[in-house]
Design an enzyme around this catalytic site. Structure first.
Site, PDB file in Angstrom:
ATOM      1  N   LYS A  89       0.917  -1.163   0.182  1.00 30.87           N
ATOM      2  CA  LYS A  89       0.066  -0.010  -0.031  1.00 30.87           C
ATOM      3  C   LYS A  89       0.688   1.271  -0.164  1.00 30.87           C
ATOM      4  CE  LYS A  89      -3.823   2.371   2.733  1.00 30.87           C
ATOM      5  NZ  LYS A  89      -4.797   2.263   3.447  1.00 30.87           N
ATOM      6  N   ASP A 196     -13.573   5.041   9.442  1.00 31.72           N
ATOM      7  CA  ASP A 196     -13.762   4.521   7.850  1.00 31.72           C
ATOM      8  C   ASP A 196     -14.349   3.369   7.674  1.00 31.72           C
ATOM      9  OD1 ASP A 196     -14.262   5.778   5.289  1.00 31.72           O
ATOM     10  OD2 ASP A 196     -12.147   5.249   4.879  1.00 31.72           O
TER      11      ASP A 196
HETATM   12  P1  ADP Z   1      -7.441   3.744   0.873  1.00 30.35           P
HETATM   13  O1  ADP Z   1      -7.000   4.106   2.225  1.00 30.35           O
HETATM   14  O2  ADP Z   1      -6.999   4.577  -0.143  1.00 30.35           O
HETATM   15  O3  ADP Z   1      -8.840   3.702   0.874  1.00 30.35           O
HETATM   16  P2  ADP Z   1      -7.299   0.715   1.060  1.00 30.35           P
HETATM   17  O4  ADP Z   1      -6.447   0.291   2.305  1.00 30.35           O
HETATM   18  O5  ADP Z   1      -8.739   0.940   1.676  1.00 30.35           O
HETATM   19  O6  ADP Z   1      -6.801   2.323   0.754  1.00 30.35           O
HETATM   20  O7  ADP Z   1      -7.304  -0.149   0.060  1.00 30.35           O
HETATM   21  C1  ADP Z   1      -7.877   0.167  -1.343  1.00 30.35           C
HETATM   22  C2  ADP Z   1      -8.481  -0.901  -1.821  1.00 30.35           C
HETATM   23  O8  ADP Z   1      -7.296  -1.726  -2.034  1.00 30.35           O
HETATM   24  C3  ADP Z   1      -9.232  -1.764  -0.944  1.00 30.35           C
HETATM   25  O9  ADP Z   1     -10.638  -1.427  -1.132  1.00 30.35           O
HETATM   26  C4  ADP Z   1      -9.115  -3.394  -1.565  1.00 30.35           C
HETATM   27  O10 ADP Z   1     -10.035  -3.776  -2.580  1.00 30.35           O
HETATM   28  C5  ADP Z   1      -7.736  -3.397  -1.933  1.00 30.35           C
HETATM   29  N1  ADP Z   1      -6.717  -3.768  -0.967  1.00 30.35           N
HETATM   30  C6  ADP Z   1      -6.128  -3.088   0.068  1.00 30.35           C
HETATM   31  N2  ADP Z   1      -5.455  -3.749   1.205  1.00 30.35           N
HETATM   32  C7  ADP Z   1      -5.623  -5.207   0.538  1.00 30.35           C
HETATM   33  C8  ADP Z   1      -5.219  -6.331   0.915  1.00 30.35           C
HETATM   34  N3  ADP Z   1      -4.072  -6.485   2.122  1.00 30.35           N
HETATM   35  N4  ADP Z   1      -5.622  -7.512   0.502  1.00 30.35           N
HETATM   36  C9  ADP Z   1      -6.465  -7.461  -0.710  1.00 30.35           C
HETATM   37  N5  ADP Z   1      -6.860  -6.277  -1.070  1.00 30.35           N
HETATM   38  C10 ADP Z   1      -6.554  -5.181  -0.691  1.00 30.35           C
HETATM   39 MG    MG Z   2     -10.141   2.336   1.935  1.00 31.96          MG
END
Ligand code: ADP
Ligand code: MG
Length: 391
Positions: A89, A196
């Site tokens: 991320k 959130d």
């Molecule tokens: P943001 O803070 O930008 O909202 P997120 O952490 O919610 O970021 O991640 C965005 C998207 O990426 C999530 O909605 C999910 O679909 C995917 N995602 C994030 N982390 C994971 C993970 N560990 N495994 C699978 N999908 C993930």
């Molecule tokens: Mg998110």
């Protein structure tokens, strides 16, 4: 240029011009002429530095596909040297709502104006700290792997974000709803509100197990907005099930933060009392104190006394090496089962070195980013000329 040469400790004539030119051509640096005369690292440049560090540490060896674009992040898969597929991320605060956030420059002054790289790193550090703490308490979250600069490495969660699940596709919506509510309740019992918690940050797998993601904006149950944020989280989930899943939700049964907090407080008190009565309590035990000035109805753990809380943190921080903390689900010295007193994870994460100022700074930036993404709220556009500052 002299400054660059001296900071980077490069010999004069050591090819600095050439290096900067090539970094500029690759968009790892960009020229800055407004705030100061010089060069600035771009997000791409920051990415390169973080990825270099993570590969050097042997955490990842290759980057895969982009699996998500959040409002404040890019999500990629990556390979570990062992061949495991993990998630990167990359926090990107300031990308979508640059002007909106920038209006709040006051908040950013202390760390140099508009320093999005700094805020993104802070977001990654907080996210990783929460993920570790939650993972250690067996919350259903991704496995934390590593963190560098603005990047968090975690396990890939199987399944789909819940917003992609259509009405009628859930075999047991009532169980999934319960799981979501229980996550919010259990977070609150551990002193946290997600802020959130919605169908974008909950991943559901084929067995309808629910995993929670996305933590940089979490707050303490002691925060003055905690109750409002908790209600917003809970009502958001309720609305998703009612509207999108067409599942009847009993709004009278929705959990309430003050009730959870006082229930945990009562538990903490009685655990302290039991410990004192059994003679297990020592000078370091805040239990008797809590019994004296404790007030069952007092919200936000006020009755517990600092000693009791400190002891909990000490207990848990021993287990911070990602091992599960069995103390949380423990039994008495004589082997009797007792109700577990949840560890205050808000205090634990705070103790790991985040200042109030940094927390506020970050929350402001995240909140602004989200608002900004939904419309820039009458921005006068006077600062448009700077938009190129964030890559
Ligand atoms: P943001 O803070 O930008 O909202 P997120 O952490 O919610 O970021 O991640 C965005 C998207 O990426 C999530 O909605 C999910 O679909 C995917 N995602 C994030 N982390 C994971 C993970 N560990 N495994 C699978 N999908 C993930
Ligand atoms: Mg998110």
């Amino acid at each position: 240029m002299q400054l660059v040469i001296s900071i980077a400790q490069i010999r004069a004539g050591g090819g600095v011009h050439k290096a900067i030119k090539s970094l500029m051509a690759n968009r790892l640096l960009s020229r800055e002429s407004q705030a100061y005369e010089g060069y600035r690292l771009t997000y791409t440049g920051y990415d390169v530095l973080a990825l270099k560090a993570l590969t050097a540490r042997g955490v990842v060896t290759a980057i895969g596909r982009k699996i998500g674009v959040g409002k404040e992040s890019d999500i990629y898969t990556a390979q570990t040297p062992e061949g495991e597929e993990v998630v990167l991320k990359l926090h990107r605060l300031g990308r979508t709502s640059f002007r909106a956030v920038k209006k709040k420059r006051d908040y950013l002054k202390s760390k140099s104006a508009g320093n999005w790289l700094y805020l993104s790193r802070l977001a990654a550090m907080r996210e990783y700290a929460f993920m570790r703490a939650l993972y250690a308490q067996r919350f259903p979250v991704p496995t934390p792997k590593d963190q560098n600069r603005h990047v968090v490495v975690m396990s890939l969660v199987p399944g789909y974000p819940m917003y992609q699940v259509r009405a009628g596709e859930m075999g047991h919506p009532e169980q999934v709803l319960d799981a979501c509510m229980n996550i919010a309740i259990d977070l609150a019992r551990h002193g946290l509100v997600h802020c959130d918690l919605n169908e974008f940050n909950l991943i559901v797998d084929e067995h309808e197990n629910v995993t929670l993601i996305d933590f940089p904006q979490m707050i303490s149950t002691s925060h003055h907005n905690a109750e409002e944020m908790f209600d917003r989280d809970i009502h958001g989930i309720a609305k998703f099930f009612r509207m999108k899943q067409r599942f009847p939700v009993d709004y009278d049964q929705l959990p309430k933060l003050p009730a959870i907090v006082s229930e945990v407080e009562a538990l903490r008190l009685s655990a302290g009392l039991a410990q004192a009565a059994s003679g297990a309590g020592t000078a370091a035990d805040g239990g008797d104190e809590a019994a004296e000035d404790g007030d069952l109805a007092a919200p936000m753990f006020l009755g517990a006394g600092d000693d009791a809380e400190d002891e909990e943190i000490a207990l848990d921080s021993q287990g911070l090496g990602l091992g599960f903390d069995d103390a949380a689900a423990g039994a008495d010295a004589d082997g009797q089962e007792r109700a577990a007193v949840p560890v205050r994870l808000d205090l634990e994460v705070k103790a790991s070195g985040f200042t109030d100022e940094d927390e506020d700074l970050l929350r402001q930036a995240i909140a602004q980013a989200r608002e900004g993404a939904e419309g820039e709220d009458g921005d006068d556009g006077a600062e448009d000329g700077d938009d190129g500052e964030v890559e």
